[in-house]
Design a protein around this motif. Structure first.
Motif, PDB file in Angstrom:
ATOM      1  N   VAL A  72     -21.679 -11.482 -30.250  1.00  0.00           N
ATOM      2  CA  VAL A  72     -21.869 -12.724 -29.500  1.00  0.00           C
ATOM      3  C   VAL A  72     -20.727 -12.853 -28.507  1.00  0.00           C
ATOM      4  N   VAL A  73     -21.044 -13.268 -27.300  1.00  0.00           N
ATOM      5  CA  VAL A  73     -20.014 -13.596 -26.319  1.00  0.00           C
ATOM      6  C   VAL A  73     -19.928 -15.118 -26.259  1.00  0.00           C
ATOM      7  N   THR A  74     -18.762 -15.637 -26.614  1.00  0.00           N
ATOM      8  CA  THR A  74     -18.527 -17.078 -26.595  1.00  0.00           C
ATOM      9  C   THR A  74     -17.634 -17.388 -25.405  1.00  0.00           C
ATOM     10  N   GLU A  75     -18.081 -18.296 -24.557  1.00  0.00           N
ATOM     11  CA  GLU A  75     -17.297 -18.664 -23.376  1.00  0.00           C
ATOM     12  C   GLU A  75     -16.567 -19.989 -23.601  1.00  0.00           C
ATOM     13  N   THR A  76     -15.281 -19.963 -23.274  1.00  0.00           N
ATOM     14  CA  THR A  76     -14.448 -21.153 -23.316  1.00  0.00           C
ATOM     15  C   THR A  76     -14.285 -21.638 -21.872  1.00  0.00           C
ATOM     16  N   PRO A  77     -14.409 -22.919 -21.629  1.00  0.00           N
ATOM     17  CA  PRO A  77     -14.277 -23.404 -20.248  1.00  0.00           C
ATOM     18  C   PRO A  77     -12.960 -22.969 -19.605  1.00  0.00           C
ATOM     19  N   SER A  78     -13.024 -22.647 -18.332  1.00  0.00           N
ATOM     20  CA  SER A  78     -11.839 -22.259 -17.573  1.00  0.00           C
ATOM     21  C   SER A  78     -10.809 -23.378 -17.657  1.00  0.00           C
ATOM     22  N   ASN A  91       0.453 -22.313 -21.680  1.00  0.00           N
ATOM     23  CA  ASN A  91       0.023 -22.349 -20.285  1.00  0.00           C
ATOM     24  C   ASN A  91      -1.476 -22.130 -20.199  1.00  0.00           C
ATOM     25  N   ALA A  92      -2.177 -23.067 -19.554  1.00  0.00           N
ATOM     26  CA  ALA A  92      -3.620 -22.946 -19.400  1.00  0.00           C
ATOM     27  C   ALA A  92      -3.954 -21.727 -18.548  1.00  0.00           C
ATOM     28  N   VAL A  93      -5.032 -21.037 -18.938  1.00  0.00           N
ATOM     29  CA  VAL A  93      -5.497 -19.855 -18.215  1.00  0.00           C
ATOM     30  C   VAL A  93      -6.870 -20.187 -17.631  1.00  0.00           C
ATOM     31  N   THR A  94      -7.060 -19.822 -16.373  1.00  0.00           N
ATOM     32  CA  THR A  94      -8.330 -20.080 -15.708  1.00  0.00           C
ATOM     33  C   THR A  94      -9.061 -18.770 -15.449  1.00  0.00           C
ATOM     34  N   ALA A  95     -10.314 -18.890 -15.070  1.00  0.00           N
ATOM     35  CA  ALA A  95     -11.104 -17.714 -14.707  1.00  0.00           C
ATOM     36  C   ALA A  95     -10.449 -16.989 -13.534  1.00  0.00           C
ATOM     37  N   GLU A  96      -9.881 -17.752 -12.611  1.00  0.00           N
ATOM     38  CA  GLU A  96      -9.204 -17.141 -11.465  1.00  0.00           C
ATOM     39  C   GLU A  96      -8.010 -16.305 -11.910  1.00  0.00           C
ATOM     40  N   ASP A  97      -7.278 -16.789 -12.917  1.00  0.00           N
ATOM     41  CA  ASP A  97      -6.140 -16.033 -13.458  1.00  0.00           C
ATOM     42  C   ASP A  97      -6.617 -14.699 -14.030  1.00  0.00           C
ATOM     43  N   VAL A  98      -7.704 -14.735 -14.782  1.00  0.00           N
ATOM     44  CA  VAL A  98      -8.227 -13.511 -15.398  1.00  0.00           C
ATOM     45  C   VAL A  98      -8.689 -12.540 -14.319  1.00  0.00           C
ATOM     46  N   ARG A  99      -9.419 -13.048 -13.328  1.00  0.00           N
ATOM     47  CA  ARG A  99      -9.892 -12.163 -12.255  1.00  0.00           C
ATOM     48  C   ARG A  99      -8.722 -11.536 -11.502  1.00  0.00           C
TER      49      ARG A  99
END
Length: 72
Positions: free
Chosen positions: A44-50, A58-66
């Motif tokens: 299962v792929v579980t997505e956590t909101p950006s 420190n909060a991590v965003t989708a932009e940080d991962v990309r």
């Protein structure tokens, strides 16, 4: 009966990339556990909101991962 939960930040991976993750992880588990467990191997792929995922406070965003993926 293996159950694998892959947690990712929403928006960091495309649907195609998430499908490749599911397939690759499934194959890795089956290679170790045996072909007989293929029918009962769940992934299962579980997505956590950006921004709702934090590392070291420190909060991590989708932009940080990309950005990290592009850098390396």
């Amino acid at each position: 009966m293996p159950f694998i939960d892959i947690k990712v930040i929403a928006g960091a991976f495309s649907d195609e990339e998430k499908q490749r993750l599911v397939e690759s992880v499934s194959e890795a588990v089956i290679a170790i556990e045996g072909e007989g467990l293929r029918p009962v191997t769940h992934v299962v792929v579980t997505e956590t909101p950006s921004g709702a995922w934090a590392i070291g406070g420190n909060a991590v965003t989708a932009e940080d991962v990309r950005a990290k993926r592009a850098a390396g």
